[in-house]
Design a protein around this motif. Structure first.
Motif, PDB file in Angstrom:
ATOM      1  N   SER A 113       0.760  -8.192  -4.879  1.00  0.00           N
ATOM      2  CA  SER A 113      -0.501  -8.431  -4.054  1.00  0.00           C
ATOM      3  C   SER A 113      -1.535  -8.200  -5.022  1.00  0.00           C
ATOM      4  O   SER A 113      -2.440  -8.780  -4.888  1.00  0.00           O
ATOM      5  CB  SER A 113      -0.561  -7.593  -2.734  1.00  0.00           C
ATOM      6  OG  SER A 113      -0.170  -6.452  -3.034  1.00  0.00           O
TER       7      SER A 113
ATOM      8  N   GLN B  63       3.464  -4.439  -3.952  1.00  0.00           N
ATOM      9  CA  GLN B  63       2.229  -3.873  -4.194  1.00  0.00           C
ATOM     10  C   GLN B  63       1.765  -4.476  -5.214  1.00  0.00           C
ATOM     11  O   GLN B  63       0.540  -4.748  -5.435  1.00  0.00           O
ATOM     12  CB  GLN B  63       2.422  -2.101  -4.385  1.00  0.00           C
ATOM     13  CG  GLN B  63       1.043  -1.431  -4.149  1.00  0.00           C
ATOM     14  CD  GLN B  63       1.547   0.147  -4.622  1.00  0.00           C
ATOM     15  OE1 GLN B  63       2.422   0.521  -4.274  1.00  0.00           O
ATOM     16  NE2 GLN B  63       0.213   0.822  -4.602  1.00  0.00           N
TER      17      GLN B  63
ATOM     18  N   GLY C 135       2.367 -10.721   3.953  1.00  0.00           N
ATOM     19  CA  GLY C 135       2.842  -9.465   3.033  1.00  0.00           C
ATOM     20  C   GLY C 135       1.764  -8.678   3.293  1.00  0.00           C
ATOM     21  O   GLY C 135       1.247  -8.319   4.053  1.00  0.00           O
ATOM     22  N   ARG C 136       1.187  -7.901   2.090  1.00  0.00           N
ATOM     23  CA  ARG C 136      -0.122  -7.298   2.075  1.00  0.00           C
ATOM     24  C   ARG C 136      -1.363  -7.936   1.700  1.00  0.00           C
ATOM     25  O   ARG C 136      -2.389  -7.208   1.540  1.00  0.00           O
ATOM     26  CB  ARG C 136       0.074  -6.299   0.514  1.00  0.00           C
ATOM     27  CG  ARG C 136       1.516  -5.450   0.611  1.00  0.00           C
ATOM     28  CD  ARG C 136       1.710  -4.766  -0.615  1.00  0.00           C
ATOM     29  NE  ARG C 136       2.947  -4.008  -0.617  1.00  0.00           N
ATOM     30  CZ  ARG C 136       2.597  -2.402  -0.213  1.00  0.00           C
ATOM     31  NH1 ARG C 136       1.474  -2.141  -0.187  1.00  0.00           N
ATOM     32  NH2 ARG C 136       3.634  -1.791  -0.410  1.00  0.00           N
TER      33      ARG C 136
ATOM     34  N   ASN D  45       4.355  -9.562  -0.857  1.00  0.00           N
ATOM     35  CA  ASN D  45       4.993  -8.447  -0.321  1.00  0.00           C
ATOM     36  C   ASN D  45       5.218  -7.254  -1.227  1.00  0.00           C
ATOM     37  O   ASN D  45       5.565  -6.058  -0.797  1.00  0.00           O
ATOM     38  CB  ASN D  45       6.356  -8.929   0.120  1.00  0.00           C
ATOM     39  CG  ASN D  45       6.310  -9.560   1.488  1.00  0.00           C
ATOM     40  OD1 ASN D  45       5.572  -9.213   2.481  1.00  0.00           O
ATOM     41  ND2 ASN D  45       7.083 -10.562   1.510  1.00  0.00           N
TER      42      ASN D  45
END
Length: 183
Positions: A89, A86, A6-7, A84
């Protein structure tokens, strides 16, 4: 994604997964450690150093912070879903930092470490390593990785007591010298 999930970068992901699994037991332990050591770390300041103290152990504050991150992460069904998102994360990174910091500051178990005050009987250097028991009934291992010398547990116990007494005696001698110099 080859370099992360993910991020999150791979190191952040690894720390998050570790923190996610360790956080619940750590929070429980931090609350109980605060009950046991209530007089120890209650000088926690707010706003500025001149503000009044909070009469709570630092372990409770750390536990509350970790519990808050866990509660916010509960809205995600899986760690991957959090990685994943914002906000997810961000929370994952912060949970990893908070759990790592608390685990370093208040260790729950004895870990292998170098002996800084005891010389090796084989090579006379400060190279001894202390390895705690791995399971109930296991022996403490104190050995030298340089020369291979291994100290028996009973000899280690006697040496540790002698060093402890010597350090306590040195503190008393320093205090007596300071009193003599002040007079």
């Amino acid at each position: 994604m080859a370099d992360g999930i993910g991020r999150l970068e791979q190191r952040e992901w690894s720390r998050f997964i570790w923190a996610w699994s360790a956080a619940a037991s750590l929070v429980t332990w931090l609350y109980s450690a605060g009950n046991l050591n209530m007089a120890g770390e209650t000088d926690v300041r707010v706003d500025s150093s001149s503000a009044p103290t909070i009469n709570l152990p630092a372990t409770w504050l750390a536990a509350d912070e970790i519990a808050r991150y866990l509660q916010e992460l509960n809205r995600f069904s899986t760690p991957e879903q959090a990685a994943n998102d914002q906000k997810g994360s961000y929370l994952a990174i912060e949970l990893g930092k908070a759990v790592s910091k608390a685990d370093r500051r208040w260790p729950r178990e004895d870990k292998p470490h170098a002996m800084r005050l005891m010389r090796c009987a084989g090579c006379s250097e400060l190279t001894l390593m202390y390895r705690p028991p791995r399971f109930p009934g296991d022996a403490i291992v104190v050995d030298c990785p340089k020369c291979g010398y291994s100290m028996p547990e009973d000899l280690f116990s006697v040496n540790a007591l002698l060093i402890e007494a010597e350090i306590a005696g040195a503190d008393v001698a320093v205090d007596a010298t300071e009193v003599a110099l002040a007079a």
